[in-house]
Design a protein around this motif. Structure first.
Motif, PDB file in Angstrom:
ATOM      1  N   SER A 178    -116.632  37.773   7.755  1.00 31.30           N
ATOM      2  CA  SER A 178    -115.630  38.254   8.532  1.00 31.30           C
ATOM      3  C   SER A 178    -115.981  37.539   9.805  1.00 31.30           C
ATOM      4  CB  SER A 178    -115.201  39.675   8.299  1.00 31.30           C
ATOM      5  OG  SER A 178    -114.433  40.189   9.358  1.00 31.30           O
ATOM      6  N   ALA A 179    -117.036  37.881  10.278  1.00 32.53           N
ATOM      7  CA  ALA A 179    -117.520  37.360  11.609  1.00 32.53           C
ATOM      8  C   ALA A 179    -117.450  35.921  11.754  1.00 32.53           C
ATOM      9  CB  ALA A 179    -118.919  37.693  11.832  1.00 32.53           C
ATOM     10  N   ILE A 180    -117.654  35.169  10.905  1.00 35.04           N
ATOM     11  CA  ILE A 180    -117.473  33.773  10.718  1.00 35.04           C
ATOM     12  C   ILE A 180    -115.983  33.426  10.887  1.00 35.04           C
ATOM     13  CG2 ILE A 180    -117.801  31.636   9.598  1.00 35.04           C
ATOM     14  CD1 ILE A 180    -120.416  32.923   8.656  1.00 35.04           C
ATOM     15  N   ARG A 181    -115.289  34.054   9.895  1.00 27.01           N
ATOM     16  CA  ARG A 181    -113.836  33.775   9.881  1.00 27.01           C
ATOM     17  C   ARG A 181    -113.166  34.150  11.327  1.00 27.01           C
ATOM     18  NH1 ARG A 181    -114.048  36.383   4.966  1.00 27.01           N
ATOM     19  NH2 ARG A 181    -112.945  38.344   5.898  1.00 27.01           N
ATOM     20  N   HIS A 182    -113.522  35.183  11.846  1.00 23.38           N
ATOM     21  CA  HIS A 182    -112.943  35.546  12.970  1.00 23.38           C
ATOM     22  C   HIS A 182    -113.480  34.948  14.102  1.00 23.38           C
ATOM     23  CE1 HIS A 182    -111.256  39.026  10.527  1.00 23.38           C
ATOM     24  NE2 HIS A 182    -110.391  39.068  11.658  1.00 23.38           N
ATOM     25  N   ASN A 183    -113.421  33.682  14.363  1.00 24.47           N
ATOM     26  CA  ASN A 183    -114.054  32.766  15.143  1.00 24.47           C
ATOM     27  C   ASN A 183    -113.014  33.059  16.561  1.00 24.47           C
ATOM     28  OD1 ASN A 183    -114.174  30.313  17.138  1.00 24.47           O
ATOM     29  ND2 ASN A 183    -116.126  30.103  15.808  1.00 24.47           N
ATOM     30  N   MET A 184    -113.473  33.122  17.903  1.00 25.67           N
ATOM     31  CA  MET A 184    -112.456  33.652  18.787  1.00 25.67           C
ATOM     32  C   MET A 184    -112.221  32.515  19.961  1.00 25.67           C
ATOM     33  SD  MET A 184    -113.330  37.651  19.415  1.00 25.67           S
ATOM     34  CE  MET A 184    -111.565  37.741  20.201  1.00 25.67           C
ATOM     35  N   SER A 185    -112.855  31.288  19.499  1.00 24.55           N
ATOM     36  CA  SER A 185    -112.872  30.074  20.483  1.00 24.55           C
ATOM     37  C   SER A 185    -111.317  29.855  21.075  1.00 24.55           C
ATOM     38  CB  SER A 185    -113.301  29.012  19.984  1.00 24.55           C
ATOM     39  OG  SER A 185    -112.708  28.646  18.693  1.00 24.55           O
ATOM     40  N   ASP A 186    -110.267  30.122  20.315  1.00 22.34           N
ATOM     41  CA  ASP A 186    -108.807  29.884  20.666  1.00 22.34           C
ATOM     42  C   ASP A 186    -108.395  31.122  21.531  1.00 22.34           C
ATOM     43  OD1 ASP A 186    -108.858  27.380  19.647  1.00 22.34           O
ATOM     44  OD2 ASP A 186    -108.015  28.048  17.649  1.00 22.34           O
ATOM     45  N   ASP A 187    -109.111  32.294  21.311  1.00 22.31           N
ATOM     46  CA  ASP A 187    -108.352  33.486  21.915  1.00 22.31           C
ATOM     47  C   ASP A 187    -109.285  33.642  23.408  1.00 22.31           C
ATOM     48  OD1 ASP A 187    -106.939  34.384  19.677  1.00 22.31           O
ATOM     49  OD2 ASP A 187    -108.903  35.078  18.786  1.00 22.31           O
TER      50      ASP A 187
END
Length: 254
Positions: A178-187
């Motif tokens: 889940s942590a890998i899926r929720h990458n926040m680079s765009d946020d």
């Protein structure tokens, strides 16, 4: 620290001090005691320090993810009637703090991340942890720190017990994915919340490049390094960590 644990409704937490609320978010394998230095220091400085026990292993499998933990944190903040909180998170806790701030920016006055996931992490290294292999687990625990002696027998025993509990290891792996899926680079470029980044120069789980990228992508951040330090600066160098954080909070008027 369990003797200080308050149990109310669905929440278990530690709370000490009065003043500005500082909420601490522990990591995936990290206990509340990892923040003992912070808990001892900041209540004396006018902060109300709260450490909720995150429901890492208590949520249904489909809800065992970073977003649900961020929502759990928001329900805790509402339950305690808090506003203008400062969030401090290590590893997965940093990621939860980041996502919570993205989802509920009106609640958070400032954010502090250290060894945070959200961009990149080498959580388990080379795949599925070897159950039953104590020396392997011990080596993995030691690698988290610059000084392997920080990985006490108590810490290694706790990790060993986790990876040998089928329910816990399945949820650990689910959270890691889940942590890998929720990458926040765009946020991150849209997140205006003042952020203090404190990083170990020798972190092998979330390497120094990760800290630099957080600092580059976040519009209002300050990055501080701690020498001879791995993934958990507040454990390896508690005095230096507290000094950096207190000075930053003071300089920002928090």
């Amino acid at each position: 620290m369990n003797e200080n644990l308050i149990s109310e409704g669905k929440f278990k937490y530690i709370e000490i001090g009065e003043g500005t609320p500082l909420i601490i978010l522990h990591g995936l394998m990290g206990g509340l005691s990892n923040f003992e230095g912070v808990l001892e220091h900041f209540p004396k400085k006018g902060y109300r320090v709260l450490i909720p026990e995150l429901p890492i292993y208590d949520m249904p499998m489909l809800k065992t993810n970073v977003k649900q933990f961020a929502k759990f944190l928001e329900s805790f903040i509402k339950f305690k009637g808090l506003s203008d909180v400062i969030l401090l998170g290590n590893s997965l806790g940093g990621h939860i703090g980041l996502l919570h701030t993205r989802l509920f920016p009106e609640t958070v006055k400032a954010l502090v991340i250290t060894g945070s996931s959200g961009l990149y992490e080498s959580a388990m290294g080379d795949g599925y942890p070897r159950r039953g292999d104590y020396e392997f687990i011990k080596a993995k625990a030691e690698i988290v720190f610059y000084d392997p002696k920080i990985a006490t027998k108590e810490i290694v025993d706790e990790v060993f017990a986790t990876v040998n509990d089928r329910n816990k290891i399945l949820k650990t792996l689910a959270i890691a994915k889940s942590a890998i899926r929720h990458n926040m680079s765009d946020d991150l470029p849209d997140m205006k919340t003042p952020t203090c980044i404190i990083w170990g120069e020798n972190d092998t789980v979330t390497p120094p490049d990760v800290a630099n990228l957080f600092n580059e992508l976040l519009p209002d951040s300050d990055l501080y390094w701690i020498e001879k330090c791995g993934h958990a600066p507040m454990m390896e160098h508690p005095t230096e960590f507290n000094t950096i954080l207190e000075n930053w909070l003071t300089s920002r008027g928090f």
